[in-house]
Scaffold this motif. Structure first.
Motif, PDB file in Angstrom:
ATOM      1  N   PRO A  79      -6.595  12.596   2.599  1.00  0.00           N
ATOM      2  CA  PRO A  79      -5.318  13.184   2.177  1.00  0.00           C
ATOM      3  C   PRO A  79      -4.195  12.168   2.002  1.00  0.00           C
ATOM      4  O   PRO A  79      -3.036  12.566   1.985  1.00  0.00           O
ATOM      5  CB  PRO A  79      -5.007  14.165   3.316  1.00  0.00           C
ATOM      6  N   THR A  80      -4.506  10.892   1.879  1.00  0.00           N
ATOM      7  CA  THR A  80      -3.434   9.918   1.673  1.00  0.00           C
ATOM      8  C   THR A  80      -3.708   9.142   0.402  1.00  0.00           C
ATOM      9  O   THR A  80      -4.851   8.863   0.065  1.00  0.00           O
ATOM     10  CB  THR A  80      -3.383   8.905   2.829  1.00  0.00           C
ATOM     11  N   LEU A  81      -2.612   8.791  -0.258  1.00  0.00           N
ATOM     12  CA  LEU A  81      -2.757   8.026  -1.494  1.00  0.00           C
ATOM     13  C   LEU A  81      -2.919   6.559  -1.138  1.00  0.00           C
ATOM     14  O   LEU A  81      -1.987   5.898  -0.724  1.00  0.00           O
ATOM     15  CB  LEU A  81      -1.523   8.216  -2.385  1.00  0.00           C
ATOM     16  N   GLY A  82      -4.116   6.064  -1.274  1.00  0.00           N
ATOM     17  CA  GLY A  82      -4.412   4.667  -0.996  1.00  0.00           C
ATOM     18  C   GLY A  82      -5.609   4.277  -1.821  1.00  0.00           C
ATOM     19  O   GLY A  82      -6.005   4.989  -2.749  1.00  0.00           O
ATOM     20  N   LEU A  83      -6.213   3.166  -1.450  1.00  0.00           N
ATOM     21  CA  LEU A  83      -7.307   2.615  -2.239  1.00  0.00           C
ATOM     22  C   LEU A  83      -8.455   3.603  -2.432  1.00  0.00           C
ATOM     23  O   LEU A  83      -9.035   3.697  -3.515  1.00  0.00           O
ATOM     24  CB  LEU A  83      -7.823   1.348  -1.549  1.00  0.00           C
ATOM     25  N   SER A 119       0.853  -1.171   0.000  1.00  0.00           N
ATOM     26  CA  SER A 119       0.000   0.000   0.000  1.00  0.00           C
ATOM     27  C   SER A 119       0.893   1.226   0.000  1.00  0.00           C
ATOM     28  O   SER A 119       1.677   1.421   0.919  1.00  0.00           O
ATOM     29  CB  SER A 119      -0.883  -0.017   1.248  1.00  0.00           C
ATOM     30  N   PRO A 120       0.854   2.009  -1.059  1.00  0.00           N
ATOM     31  CA  PRO A 120       1.803   3.106  -1.137  1.00  0.00           C
ATOM     32  C   PRO A 120       1.405   4.213  -0.186  1.00  0.00           C
ATOM     33  O   PRO A 120       0.295   4.696  -0.225  1.00  0.00           O
ATOM     34  CB  PRO A 120       1.675   3.568  -2.585  1.00  0.00           C
ATOM     35  N   GLN A 170      -3.207  15.285  -1.776  1.00  0.00           N
ATOM     36  CA  GLN A 170      -2.574  14.390  -0.821  1.00  0.00           C
ATOM     37  C   GLN A 170      -2.081  15.130   0.410  1.00  0.00           C
ATOM     38  O   GLN A 170      -1.617  14.520   1.353  1.00  0.00           O
ATOM     39  CB  GLN A 170      -1.407  13.659  -1.490  1.00  0.00           C
ATOM     40  N   ALA A 209      -6.437  -3.039  -0.176  1.00  0.00           N
ATOM     41  CA  ALA A 209      -5.586  -2.275  -1.078  1.00  0.00           C
ATOM     42  C   ALA A 209      -4.741  -3.149  -1.984  1.00  0.00           C
ATOM     43  O   ALA A 209      -4.195  -2.684  -2.961  1.00  0.00           O
ATOM     44  CB  ALA A 209      -4.694  -1.333  -0.278  1.00  0.00           C
ATOM     45  N   ARG A 213       3.203  16.479  -6.108  1.00  0.00           N
ATOM     46  CA  ARG A 213       2.915  15.053  -5.897  1.00  0.00           C
ATOM     47  C   ARG A 213       1.536  14.690  -6.440  1.00  0.00           C
ATOM     48  O   ARG A 213       1.338  13.657  -7.055  1.00  0.00           O
ATOM     49  CB  ARG A 213       2.950  14.754  -4.403  1.00  0.00           C
ATOM     50  N   VAL A 267      -7.492   6.419  -4.847  1.00  0.00           N
ATOM     51  CA  VAL A 267      -7.399   5.860  -6.203  1.00  0.00           C
ATOM     52  C   VAL A 267      -8.801   5.633  -6.776  1.00  0.00           C
ATOM     53  O   VAL A 267      -9.084   5.977  -7.921  1.00  0.00           O
ATOM     54  CB  VAL A 267      -6.589   4.540  -6.209  1.00  0.00           C
ATOM     55  N   TYR A 285       1.403  -0.594  -9.289  1.00  0.00           N
ATOM     56  CA  TYR A 285       0.353  -0.780  -8.288  1.00  0.00           C
ATOM     57  C   TYR A 285      -0.967  -0.168  -8.775  1.00  0.00           C
ATOM     58  O   TYR A 285      -2.028  -0.782  -8.688  1.00  0.00           O
ATOM     59  CB  TYR A 285       0.812  -0.123  -6.983  1.00  0.00           C
ATOM     60  N   CYS A 313     -12.592   1.918 -15.708  1.00  0.00           N
ATOM     61  CA  CYS A 313     -13.308   2.444 -14.571  1.00  0.00           C
ATOM     62  C   CYS A 313     -14.421   3.382 -14.981  1.00  0.00           C
ATOM     63  O   CYS A 313     -14.890   4.153 -14.163  1.00  0.00           O
ATOM     64  CB  CYS A 313     -12.368   3.207 -13.654  1.00  0.00           C
ATOM     65  N   GLY A 348      -9.621  -0.795  -7.614  1.00  0.00           N
ATOM     66  CA  GLY A 348      -9.665   0.643  -7.847  1.00  0.00           C
ATOM     67  C   GLY A 348     -10.934   1.107  -8.537  1.00  0.00           C
ATOM     68  O   GLY A 348     -11.191   2.303  -8.621  1.00  0.00           O
ATOM     69  N   LEU A 388      -4.523  -1.995  -9.520  1.00  0.00           N
ATOM     70  CA  LEU A 388      -5.788  -1.605  -8.884  1.00  0.00           C
ATOM     71  C   LEU A 388      -6.844  -1.250  -9.921  1.00  0.00           C
ATOM     72  O   LEU A 388      -8.029  -1.453  -9.722  1.00  0.00           O
ATOM     73  CB  LEU A 388      -5.569  -0.381  -7.987  1.00  0.00           C
ATOM     74  N   LEU A 389      -6.388  -0.689 -11.026  1.00  0.00           N
ATOM     75  CA  LEU A 389      -7.343  -0.194 -12.009  1.00  0.00           C
ATOM     76  C   LEU A 389      -7.558  -1.182 -13.140  1.00  0.00           C
ATOM     77  O   LEU A 389      -8.106  -0.840 -14.182  1.00  0.00           O
ATOM     78  CB  LEU A 389      -6.862   1.160 -12.553  1.00  0.00           C
ATOM     79  N   ASN A 399       2.422   8.079   1.219  1.00  0.00           N
ATOM     80  CA  ASN A 399       2.668   9.236   0.392  1.00  0.00           C
ATOM     81  C   ASN A 399       4.053   9.246  -0.220  1.00  0.00           C
ATOM     82  O   ASN A 399       4.270   9.795  -1.272  1.00  0.00           O
ATOM     83  CB  ASN A 399       2.436  10.511   1.179  1.00  0.00           C
TER      84      ASN A 399
END
Ligand SMILES: Nc1ncnc2c1ncn2[C@@H]1O[C@H](COP(=O)(O)OP(=O)(O)OP(=O)(O)O)[C@@H](O)[C@H]1O
Ligand SMILES: [Mg+2]
Lengths: 181, 276
Positions: B129-133, A2-3, B9, B100, B161, B136, A16, A29, B106, A20-21, A5
């Motif tokens: 504010p975080t890049l996650g599932l 899980s990335p 983010q 995730a 970013r 996305v 990744y 999507c 996604g 996911l997509l 930031n």
């Protein structure tokens, strides 16, 4: 994985996201008309494989527009005059002229295709053909996109050029609107 | 149905405020709007649904084969006619952790929202504010992404970013994501605000909306009161500028038209210039 930031290389992050997509399929999507209560994972699996494209004809070129990019409000062929009347003012991009890179005589009557997510914009084309469902592996994406970024790829079975409407609008905004009606 | 995500983010930049105000203004114009709170901290839900009984929220959509309920059953009304919400619950944080790593996850939100198409004009997504599932999912579903950027020095790195993320999601989907950068929390009197705004125009001109959302304490008051700014303080400066932003988003005014107080006759004071 899980990335967060800051973790991961850009390549790892891209991989990744692709995963996911649904492995990099355009409009995988797209917001679809999944019926209520439909099993989410089934819907997903189906969407990953198939996307709807609207086939259009412009200046004797067959093009395919992702169905998700067509504004919901006008789903039928409509003369620009009518669309212009019922819709808020739009800038109509003459797709034939943009494809040929020069003004092309306009077939009449012209069809206006309003674009979703871009209230100010629409495409004017010669004719609207059917909506087709194509599996992702039948689309050949142009990589790299090159000068005309909005020519996104090819659906060979339909002999249609895939248009990326967002990139098309971007080009029109940057280079001025040749062929705007 | 149009789908707009409000995302950055970086935290505390005005995402929730922007999503809530735009949703309220759209509904006030008669549009049928759904605001989706995708942040496990649930600020937007706390703002607009504080009095309502606790319900299952947007997280339920990610239940997958275990049986996600129909999305319509998760909608909750707000005090503004035409505006409904899909709330966030703390359980949303678990969604991020649990799912995730599953491929294809996604697209869950995009697919689920499709069912609202017939009865909804606008869906606004308030992002974490975080890049996650969750982020996305929001970016993948959105036709357009609004990126509030606080006019303070640390904001530019966050914006860079965020743009990288948008480019990557776009590459995954074979499209270019339409993004609007909206400077927020602008304080004309501070040097930092003015400098950052100048840097934004110099270094990030693409997609930058030429106006600025001013610091306006009435917005905080509105959130404390659990009310929509469009009804709590309709004549405040910030709401006036958000109205102009909305007009640009709707294509009613040119995207790059300069924004001055003169354009907002509803707003006070009229003589002060908002943007360079
Ligand atoms: N224009 C404004 N004037 C004054 N205060 C503001 C303004 N915009 C936002 N705020 C306040 O700043 C704080 C952060 O705003 P908000 O919650 O909208 O940011 P956020 O990006 O959603 O934060 P998070 O990343 O934590 O979700 C809140 O207290 C909010 O009331
Ligand atoms: Mg927030």
């Amino acid at each position: 994985m899980s990335p967060g930031n800051d973790c991961g290389t850009p390549d790892a992050l891209q991989a990744y996201l692709d995963d996911l997509l649904g492995s990099g399929l355009a409009t995988a999507c797209g917001v679809t008309d999944g019926s209520a209560g439909e099993d989410v994972q089934a819907a997903q699996a189906r969407d990953r494989r198939e996307s709807g494209y609207r086939l259009l004809r412009a200046g004797s070129v067959k093009v395919a527009l992702p169905e998700a990019a067509v504004a919901v409000s006008v789903r039928v062929s409509t003369a620009i005059a009518e669309v212009g009347h019922s819709e808020q003012a739009r800038c109509w991009l003459d797709l034939a002229s943009m494809l040929h890179g020069r003004p092309v005589a306009v077939a009449s009557p012209t069809v206006g295709v309003p674009l979703a997510g871009a209230p100010g914009w629409g495409l004017s084309v010669d004719a609207e053909e059917e909506i087709v469902q194509v599996t992702a592996d039948t689309v050949t994406w142009r990589e790299p996109r090159g000068a005309r970024r909005w020519l996104a790829g090819l659906i060979e079975v339909h002999g249609a050029v895939v248009i990326d409407p967002a990139a098309l609008i971007e080009e029109a905004e940057v280079h001025g609107i040749q062929g705007a009606v | 149905m149009k789908l707009w995500a409000v995302a950055n983010q970086k935290g505390g930049v005005g995402k929730t405020t922007t999503a809530v105000i735009l949703a309220g203004l759209l509904a006030e114009r008669g549009a049928r709007v759904v605001l989706v709170d995708l942040d496990p901290h649930a600020s937007a839900s706390g703002w607009l649904l504080s009095g309502s009984p606790r319900r299952e929220g947007v997280g339920a959509l990610f239940a997958g084969a275990d049986g996600a309920p129909p999305i319509e059953s998760l909608l909750e009304p707000t005090s503004q006619p035409g505006l409904q919400m899909l709330r966030a619950t703390p359980a949303l944080a678990a969604v991020e952790r649990r799912l995730a790593t599953q491929s294809g996850m996604g697209c869950v939100l995009a697919n689920a929202l499709g069912a609202l198409r017939a009865e909804t004009d606008y869906v606004l997504l308030d992002c974490p504010p975080t890049l996650g599932l969750l982020l996305v999912n929001a970016l993948a579903a959105a036709e357009r992404v609004i990126v509030p950027v606080q006019t303070e020095p640390l904001a530019l790195e966050g914006l860079r970013r965020m743009r990288e993320t948008l480019a990557m999601i776009g590459r995954s989907q074979g499209r270019v994501i339409d993004h609007w950068t909206v400077p927020t929390l602008y304080d004309q009197r501070t040097r930092a605000s003015r400098d950052v705004l100048e840097l934004l125009h110099a270094d990030f001109p693409e997609g930058l909306w030429p106006g600025v959302i001013p610091v306006d304490t009435r917005l905080r008051d509105a959130s404390l009161a659990g009310e929509l700014p469009s009804s709590f303080c309709p004549r405040s400066r910030a709401v006036g500028v958000y109205r102009m932003l909305l007009a640009a988003l709707l294509g009613e005014r040119p995207r790059d038209a300069a924004v001055t107080w003169d354009d907002a006759p509803e707003t006070l004071p009229l003589d002060e210039e908002v943007a360079a």
